[in-house]
Design an enzyme around this catalytic site. Sequence first.
Site, mmCIF file in Angstrom:
data_model
loop_
_atom_site.group_PDB
_atom_site.id
_atom_site.type_symbol
_atom_site.label_atom_id
_atom_site.label_comp_id
_atom_site.label_asym_id
_atom_site.label_seq_id
_atom_site.Cartn_x
_atom_site.Cartn_y
_atom_site.Cartn_z
ATOM 1 N N LYS A 3 3.272 39.047 -6.229
ATOM 2 C CA LYS A 3 2.444 37.671 -6.276
ATOM 3 C C LYS A 3 2.933 37.135 -4.848
ATOM 4 O O LYS A 3 3.575 36.985 -4.170
ATOM 5 C CB LYS A 3 2.637 37.702 -7.286
ATOM 6 C CG LYS A 3 1.843 35.631 -7.343
ATOM 7 C CD LYS A 3 2.872 35.997 -8.891
ATOM 8 C CE LYS A 3 3.577 33.901 -8.454
ATOM 9 N NZ LYS A 3 3.496 33.177 -7.845
ATOM 10 N N THR B 213 2.562 25.124 -17.532
ATOM 11 C CA THR B 213 3.697 24.669 -18.361
ATOM 12 C C THR B 213 4.789 23.457 -18.071
ATOM 13 O O THR B 213 5.493 22.792 -19.359
ATOM 14 C CB THR B 213 4.602 25.801 -18.342
ATOM 15 O OG1 THR B 213 4.742 26.642 -17.150
ATOM 16 C CG2 THR B 213 4.618 26.834 -19.851
ATOM 17 N N ASP C 276 -11.841 23.289 -7.575
ATOM 18 C CA ASP C 276 -12.357 22.578 -7.037
ATOM 19 C C ASP C 276 -13.983 22.735 -7.379
ATOM 20 O O ASP C 276 -14.026 22.737 -9.023
ATOM 21 C CB ASP C 276 -12.553 22.732 -5.573
ATOM 22 C CG ASP C 276 -12.791 21.690 -4.673
ATOM 23 O OD1 ASP C 276 -14.311 20.818 -4.567
ATOM 24 O OD2 ASP C 276 -12.567 21.407 -3.750
ATOM 25 N N LYS D 207 -4.682 28.958 -7.684
ATOM 26 C CA LYS D 207 -4.562 27.946 -8.567
ATOM 27 C C LYS D 207 -5.797 26.972 -8.328
ATOM 28 O O LYS D 207 -5.980 26.513 -8.042
ATOM 29 C CB LYS D 207 -3.720 27.427 -9.660
ATOM 30 C CG LYS D 207 -2.733 28.444 -9.935
ATOM 31 C CD LYS D 207 -1.296 27.684 -10.387
ATOM 32 C CE LYS D 207 -0.102 28.490 -10.909
ATOM 33 N NZ LYS D 207 0.883 28.893 -10.129
ATOM 34 N N ASP E 194 -2.141 33.992 -6.004
ATOM 35 C CA ASP E 194 -1.932 32.802 -6.794
ATOM 36 C C ASP E 194 -2.251 31.722 -6.457
ATOM 37 O O ASP E 194 -1.188 30.920 -5.696
ATOM 38 C CB ASP E 194 -0.482 33.114 -7.740
ATOM 39 C CG ASP E 194 -0.043 32.139 -8.763
ATOM 40 O OD1 ASP E 194 -1.071 31.251 -8.963
ATOM 41 O OD2 ASP E 194 1.031 31.863 -8.866
ATOM 42 N N ARG F 260 12.852 35.531 -9.173
ATOM 43 C CA ARG F 260 14.028 35.104 -9.181
ATOM 44 C C ARG F 260 15.683 36.262 -9.260
ATOM 45 O O ARG F 260 15.819 36.385 -9.488
ATOM 46 C CB ARG F 260 15.054 33.965 -9.268
ATOM 47 C CG ARG F 260 14.355 32.523 -8.081
ATOM 48 C CD ARG F 260 14.447 31.364 -8.153
ATOM 49 N NE ARG F 260 13.331 30.938 -9.791
ATOM 50 C CZ ARG F 260 12.722 29.688 -10.442
ATOM 51 N NH1 ARG F 260 13.601 28.844 -9.379
ATOM 52 N NH2 ARG F 260 12.359 29.242 -10.955
HETATM 53 O O1 C5P Z 1 11.600 33.100 -10.036
HETATM 54 P P1 C5P Z 1 10.735 33.073 -11.609
HETATM 55 O O2 C5P Z 1 10.177 34.575 -11.901
HETATM 56 O O3 C5P Z 1 11.016 31.426 -12.003
HETATM 57 O O4 C5P Z 1 9.422 32.817 -10.894
HETATM 58 C C1 C5P Z 1 8.373 32.552 -11.579
HETATM 59 C C2 C5P Z 1 6.659 32.636 -11.238
HETATM 60 O O5 C5P Z 1 5.684 32.351 -11.926
HETATM 61 C C3 C5P Z 1 6.748 31.638 -9.740
HETATM 62 O O6 C5P Z 1 6.266 32.320 -8.561
HETATM 63 C C4 C5P Z 1 5.685 30.583 -10.234
HETATM 64 O O7 C5P Z 1 5.345 30.002 -9.530
HETATM 65 C C5 C5P Z 1 5.137 31.260 -11.257
HETATM 66 N N1 C5P Z 1 4.907 30.183 -12.856
HETATM 67 C C6 C5P Z 1 5.460 29.741 -13.729
HETATM 68 N N2 C5P Z 1 5.115 29.519 -14.859
HETATM 69 C C7 C5P Z 1 3.588 28.886 -14.796
HETATM 70 C C8 C5P Z 1 3.087 29.374 -13.799
HETATM 71 C C9 C5P Z 1 3.549 30.272 -12.665
HETATM 72 O O8 C5P Z 1 6.529 30.167 -13.195
HETATM 73 N N3 C5P Z 1 3.153 28.032 -15.480
#
Ligand code: C5P
Length: 232
Positions: free
Chosen positions: A32, A120, A64, A61, A59, A211
């Site tokens: 992603k 979220t 517009d 999002k 991603d 992460r």
């Molecule tokens: O590092 P981690 O596993 O927390 O990364 C989650 C990924 O999913 C990030 O790229 C974050 O921007 C994305 N994301 C999220 N929650 C959302 C939408 C997208 O954590 N509601």
Amino acid sequence: MAAQLCVALDGSDRNWIVTTARNLGPHVNWLKVGLEAFTAHGPDLVREVSTHVPSVFLDLKLHDIPTTVARAAANCVRLGANLLNVHAGGGRAMMEAAAASVRAADPSGSTKIIAVTILTSLDTTALTELGSDHQSESLVLRWAELAQQCGLDGVVASAREAERIRRVCGPDFLIVTPGIRPSWAAGNDQRRIVTPEDAVSAGSNILVVGRPITTADDPQAAAAKILAEMKS
Ligand code: C5P
């Protein structure tokens, strides 16, 4: 389809992103590219990442007026995105225009377009402040149904919302779920986290993990461990 793993390449360091893509791409289904990497390195980075992995989730999002989003969505398809997203908050006309534009840019239908419902990061207090008197859960369901009516392929949703969305939107609706944390990984700044097994049981189709994989001592081993947990 069996649930798939998507690794989030969140960062601004081009070298790190490309090295991670090269090392992990052959072992996962998806990588992603999000706003941080895209605003730092643009379309060229997306093209380069796409050479290392079966599929790329762009991603951005998009949100517009319908014409602008439709044209930007077509550009995402042209630069190699296999999955892209728009904000459901852009409304029916915007989502319909975006879906039509993706189908026109890729008549094979293999490029998927999904909606982000309620972020979220917005809790009930934040929604009230924005003038909405709905609970976030009921809005998520309502917006997921609207996205489906507009011809979108699915939504981004937490595993906690996935079960209800699956019941309402049916078996073919794509549910893409971030906020995944295996029991052995740190939670970081994610609040409502679930394990890979629980996300798969809840009906998520693509699990987005950043992460816990990218900052692990051995990212390839961490990805393999999560894939095994998803199968179990
Ligand atoms: O590092 P981690 O596993 O927390 O990364 C989650 C990924 O999913 C990030 O790229 C974050 O921007 C994305 N994301 C999220 N929650 C959302 C939408 C997208 O954590 N509601």
